[in-house]
Design an enzyme around this catalytic site. Structure first.
Site, PDB file in Angstrom:
ATOM      1  N   LYS A   1      -2.079   1.612   8.491  1.00  0.00           N
ATOM      2  CA  LYS A   1      -1.167   1.749   9.629  1.00  0.00           C
ATOM      3  C   LYS A   1      -1.472   0.712  10.697  1.00  0.00           C
ATOM      4  CE  LYS A   1       0.419   6.505   9.201  1.00  0.00           C
ATOM      5  NZ  LYS A   1       0.388   7.861   9.744  1.00  0.00           N
TER       6      LYS A   1
ATOM      7  N   LYS B   1       3.666   4.789  -1.957  1.00  0.00           N
ATOM      8  CA  LYS B   1       3.789   6.243  -1.797  1.00  0.00           C
ATOM      9  C   LYS B   1       5.107   6.602  -1.109  1.00  0.00           C
ATOM     10  CE  LYS B   1       1.699   8.095   1.681  1.00  0.00           C
ATOM     11  NZ  LYS B   1       0.679   8.466   2.674  1.00  0.00           N
TER      12      LYS B   1
ATOM     13  N   LYS C   1       7.624   9.351   4.978  1.00  0.00           N
ATOM     14  CA  LYS C   1       8.660   9.589   5.968  1.00  0.00           C
ATOM     15  C   LYS C   1       9.050   8.287   6.671  1.00  0.00           C
ATOM     16  CE  LYS C   1       7.060  14.255   7.263  1.00  0.00           C
ATOM     17  NZ  LYS C   1       5.628  14.329   7.602  1.00  0.00           N
TER      18      LYS C   1
END
Ligand code: TYM
Length: 330
Positions: A113, A194, A197
């Protein structure tokens, strides 16, 4: 005898997808039968990356409705919002003193991230300590989660053990519970990424609220591999293996069952059957969700009941932590 304690959390950011169903919702509904379960909507985690204040409350209610729609029974399990129980933020400060800076820096999710964000917040770095607090405050035995949370759970165990060895036996060291198949559902367009969202192709993410036509289209255009044989082999055939796992997740069949049922049939038939199975799974969930979601007052009421139970359960652990660490208590 003390009942088994179950705890898990889910972020209220973005739309819930079938990966969340696999690692999250279906495991929550199953584990609530095994003891005393707490399911937390982790709104404090949602602010660790850039977030939209206007969407936070809506997202919180969305997830609450989805938890109940997928089978959480409010009379049996406790569903609550993280920020409603202040023990979580307090415990995070205490536990950050026994969390290793080096270990936090090695968290894959932090590394991934932070590589994407232009502003890397300190909260993104300490995020796993908040997650450890969530879990440890409830004297949790088992944590049903997907594979992507494995490293965070290991860190939680390390934190609990370090706390106990420094300050005396205080915290229960929890175990992760991972799905046998579908622990990491991949994006249908990018089988190396993966399903998530916030990342990866939208057309490869099957949302819990997608209408049937959208699901059929997403499955039809899902990336498959060379050959035409429905065989589970994640190295050689990442695309079709992901679809086989999805089929097991939504039907409850084993990988072997699915392989033998499609022996001699091709990818085309299989993909359309996976779509049908997902549609069948979601058909009763979606109207339940919409009914619950249109009554925010009732959702707030259920969450208030949950927060009260969560406060009562977490407060004694927090007090023990303060006492063990030697604080002068009021
Ligand atoms: P979150 O909100 O990203 O995801 C919620 C749950 O869904 C699982 N999951 C998946 N499982 C299989 N395949 C996928 N593609 C997939 N994507 C998501 C996640 O593993 C998770 O179980 N840090 C956590 C939230 C959290 C938490 C906690 C969890 C905060 N505190 C305490 C357990 C206990 C997270 O961001 O999950």
């Amino acid at each position: 005898m003390r009942l088994m304690r179950i705890f898990s959390g889910i972020q209220p950011s973005g739309d819930a997808h079938i990966g969340n169903y696999s690692g999250g919702f279906r495991q929550y509904a199953a584990t609530q039968e095994q003891g005393e379960a707490f399911f937390c909507i982790v709104d404090l985690h949602a602010i660790t990356i850039d977030h939209d204040p206007a969407a936070l409350q809506e997202g919180t209610l969305d997830i609450a409705a989805m938890l109940f729609a997928t089978g959480i029974d409010p009379d049996r399990a406790t569903v609550f919002v993280q920020s409603h129980v202040t023990a979580h933020t307090e415990a995070t400060w205490l536990l950050s003193s026994v969390a290793s800076h080096g270990q936090l820096g090695r968290m894959t999710q932090f590394k991934e991230k932070s590589a994407e964000e232009s502003f890397i917040s300190a909260a993104l770095f300490t995020y796993p300590v908040l997650m450890a607090s969530d879990i440890l405050l409830y004297r949790t035995d088992i944590v049903p989660i997907g594979d992507d949370q494995r490293q965070h759970l290991e860190l939680t165990r390390d934190i609990a053990q370090r706390f106990n060895s420094r300050y005396g036996e205080t915290l229960v060291v929890p175990k992760g519970v991972y799905p046998e198949t579908g622990g990491r559902v991949m994006n249908l367009q990018e089988p190396a990424v993966k399903m998530s969202k916030s990342r990866g192709a939208e057309s490869g993410t099957v949302l819990m609220l997608d209408p049937p036509e959208t699901i059929r289209k997403k499955l039809k255009t899902a990336v498959t591999d060379s050959g035409n044989e429905v065989r589970h082999d994640p190295e050689e055939k990442p695309g079709i293996s992901n679809l086989i796992e999805l089929m097991t997740v939504v039907t409850g069949d084993s990988i072997k069952d699915v392989e033998s049922r499609y022996d001699g049939k091709g990818y085309g038939d299989f993909k359309s059957d996976v779509a049908d199975a997902i549609v069948e799974l979601l058909t009763p969930i979606q109207p339940r969700y919409h009914e619950l979601r249109q009554d925010p007052a009732e959702l707030f009421r259920l969450l208030a009941v949950g927060a009260e139970k969560a406060r009562a359960e977490s407060e004694p652990t927090l007090t023990k932590m303060y006492e063990g660490m030697g604080f002068a208590r009021p």
